[in-house]
Write a protein that holds these residues in place. Structure first.
Motif, PDB file in Angstrom:
ATOM      1  N   VAL A  35       0.779  -1.093   0.012  1.00  0.00           N
ATOM      2  CA  VAL A  35       0.123   0.008   0.201  1.00  0.00           C
ATOM      3  C   VAL A  35       0.851   1.295  -0.013  1.00  0.00           C
ATOM      4  N   THR A  36       1.892   1.269   0.605  1.00  0.00           N
ATOM      5  CA  THR A  36       2.664   2.182   0.735  1.00  0.00           C
ATOM      6  C   THR A  36       3.801   2.239  -0.419  1.00  0.00           C
ATOM      7  N   ARG A  37       3.789   3.229  -1.219  1.00  0.00           N
ATOM      8  CA  ARG A  37       4.750   3.229  -2.258  1.00  0.00           C
ATOM      9  C   ARG A  37       5.171   4.855  -2.277  1.00  0.00           C
ATOM     10  N   ALA A  38       6.274   4.971  -2.777  1.00  0.00           N
ATOM     11  CA  ALA A  38       6.922   6.310  -3.029  1.00  0.00           C
ATOM     12  C   ALA A  38       5.986   6.877  -3.958  1.00  0.00           C
ATOM     13  N   ALA A  39       5.486   8.069  -3.531  1.00  0.00           N
ATOM     14  CA  ALA A  39       4.792   8.959  -4.597  1.00  0.00           C
ATOM     15  C   ALA A  39       5.830   9.718  -5.443  1.00  0.00           C
ATOM     16  N   VAL A  40       5.538   9.713  -6.624  1.00  0.00           N
ATOM     17  CA  VAL A  40       6.508  10.030  -7.746  1.00  0.00           C
ATOM     18  C   VAL A  40       5.773  10.903  -8.628  1.00  0.00           C
ATOM     19  N   SER A  41       6.054  12.127  -8.817  1.00  0.00           N
ATOM     20  CA  SER A  41       5.313  13.110  -9.668  1.00  0.00           C
ATOM     21  C   SER A  41       5.411  12.740 -11.320  1.00  0.00           C
ATOM     22  N   MET A  42       4.328  12.263 -11.805  1.00  0.00           N
ATOM     23  CA  MET A  42       4.561  12.208 -13.316  1.00  0.00           C
ATOM     24  C   MET A  42       3.905  13.311 -14.151  1.00  0.00           C
ATOM     25  N   ALA A  43       3.367  14.350 -13.722  1.00  0.00           N
ATOM     26  CA  ALA A  43       2.971  15.379 -14.327  1.00  0.00           C
ATOM     27  C   ALA A  43       3.825  15.814 -15.506  1.00  0.00           C
ATOM     28  N   GLY A  44       5.152  16.044 -15.038  1.00  0.00           N
ATOM     29  CA  GLY A  44       6.087  16.618 -16.093  1.00  0.00           C
ATOM     30  C   GLY A  44       6.330  15.838 -17.289  1.00  0.00           C
ATOM     31  N   SER A  45       6.026  14.538 -17.229  1.00  0.00           N
ATOM     32  CA  SER A  45       6.453  13.427 -18.293  1.00  0.00           C
ATOM     33  C   SER A  45       5.369  13.416 -19.309  1.00  0.00           C
ATOM     34  N   VAL A  46       4.133  13.838 -19.121  1.00  0.00           N
ATOM     35  CA  VAL A  46       3.258  13.894 -20.061  1.00  0.00           C
ATOM     36  C   VAL A  46       3.637  14.765 -21.543  1.00  0.00           C
TER      37      VAL A  46
END
Length: 200
Positions: A35-46
């Motif tokens: 359940v606990t995953r490191a949150a990685v921002s993917m907004a820039g890769s779009v």
């Protein structure tokens, strides 16, 4: 977000419990997902993904989904649904044109085909194949959500026996898949309303 990850985790647990039972594989264990995953921002890769609108080369995202969800997951889903709909449109039109599979004597319109396949029992084979494929796919992709996708490329299953892969073909596949999703919706709607081919 935390809520989204919990929702996906619950969905995965539910599918993991249901899929083996539906396929008669009750003894198969579903893979656990942390359940606990490191949150990685993917907004820039779009911005670096193919499939932008070609006139201005901009990303069309009026609901701002790229900032709320893992864009690799969204692209994986877009490609998979696009591929399925391209096959569905071709099959829908072929069946209504009178073409069928050898040895399968089910003559009916495409809109009636689902019920006929259920009656004949052929739908169980399709359910089993699709269920196994989806379960295997989920076991690989779901653990990557909101985390490191590593070298996994959304939609790339390594199936290219004729070596046709190129950036332009990838973009064409994506855009044709988008069109097919809309086309299949229109075909089914028109056929369900009682309009035979050419569905007008």
């Amino acid at each position: 977000s935390k809520y989204d990850r919990q929702l996906v985790h619950q969905l995965h647990k539910m599918l993991g419990a249901i899929s083996p039972l539906a396929l008669g594989l009750a003894g198969a264990a579903a893979p656990s997902v942390a359940v606990t995953r490191a949150a990685v921002s993917m907004a820039g890769s779009v911005d670096s993904m193919i499939g932008k609108y070609s006139i201005k080369g901009t990303v069309y995202d009026p609901l701002d989904l790229a900032s709320k969800y893992d864009v690799n997951w969204l692209r994986e889903a877009e490609l998979k649904h696009g591929r399925v709909c391209m096959l569905a449109v071709a099959g829908f039109l072929a069946n209504d044109a009178g073409w069928g599979l050898p040895g399968l004597d089910i003559k009916c319109s495409s809109i009636e085909a689902h019920d006929r396949m259920v009656e004949s029992g052929h739908m169980w084979a399709l359910l089993a194949v699709v269920g196994v494929c989806e379960f295997l796919h989920f076991s690989v992709v779901v653990p990557k959500l909101d985390g490191d996708w590593g070298d996994w490329e959304p939609g790339n299953y390594g199936l290219d026996p004729f070596k046709l892969d190129s950036p332009s073909r990838r973009e064409a596949e994506l855009k044709n898949g988008r069109l097919a999703m809309l086309a299949f919706s229109g075909l089914v709607t028109q056929a369900a309303l009682g309009h035979a081919a050419p569905y007008i």
